[in-house]
Write an enzyme that holds these catalytic residues in place. Structure first.
Site, short mmCIF file in Angstrom:
data_model
loop_
_atom_site.label_atom_id
_atom_site.label_comp_id
_atom_site.label_asym_id
_atom_site.label_seq_id
_atom_site.Cartn_x
_atom_site.Cartn_y
_atom_site.Cartn_z
CG LEU A 21 -2.04 -0.97 1.29
CD1 LEU A 21 -2.73 -0.89 2.65
CD2 LEU A 21 -3.04 -0.73 0.17
N GLY A 23 2.39 4.32 1.50
CA GLY A 23 2.73 4.60 2.89
C GLY A 23 3.22 3.41 3.68
CB ALA A 24 3.36 -0.22 3.01
CB SER A 94 2.60 -3.56 -8.63
OG SER A 94 3.51 -3.68 -7.58
#
Length: 181
Positions: A21, A23-24, A94
């Protein structure tokens, strides 16, 4: 000396594909790994999803078809670099598993890294407030909110960035890739 499957070969490139995601921590980990590999004298390039979208995929939207096209373009460039001995670090959301599998299957020595953090953590990290706006319905087609993110079922490496530091993530990446910690 016999090399194991995940050890880098002299003159052989590889692609390390960071997915997760927004911000991961994909770009953070990829940038830190890039700095470490550069310091070790490894020929390495970083393809950041945002930079590629701005420079190679300008004009694409956020439909599934456009996202898949963007991922395929990133994969094409990564493959070209890897075939010339470069270790390529791809940092891109992705979001669709089938497209990731398709692209990874065409790349030399691919490693899929799932950079994972729960929605509440990535929302807290989001200094631009995009998640809050998406949750309020103000941003359509936002991955992880109004558009799907299909997490890898069997990634080569799964890093929970809400539980480990960037330094620990880089140590795990180096060890997994055969560079030692």
């Amino acid at each position: 000396m016999t090399a194991t499957l995940n050890q880098p070969q002299v003159g052989t490139g590889r692609v390390v594909w960071f997915t997760g995601l927004s911000g991961a921590g994909k770009s953070t980990l990829a940038s830190a790994l890039h700095a470490e590999l550069t310091a070790r004298g490894v020929a390495v390039e970083l393809l950041d999803g945002d930079a590629v979208r701005e420079n190679l995929s300008k004009g694409l939207g956020f439909s599934k078809q456009d996202r898949d096209t963007n991922v395929r373009r990133i994969g094409f460039v990564a493959g070209l670099l890897a075939k010339h001995g470069v270790t390529v670090l791809v940092s891109a959301i992705s979001p669709y598993a089938e497209t990731r599998r398709e692209v990874l299957s065409t790349l030399p020595n691919p490693t899929e890294v799932f950079v994972d953090a729960p929605l509440e953590v990535v929302t807290e990290r989001d200094v631009k407030g995009l998640y809050l706006r998406a949750l309020a319905g103000e941003i359509p087609h936002f991955t992880g909110v109004s558009d799907p993110y299909e997490a890898p079922q069997n990634p080569d490496l799964h890093l929970r960035t809400d539980r480990i530091s960037v330094e620990e993530g880089v140590r795990q990446l180096l060890a997994h890739l055969g560079y030692g910690a």
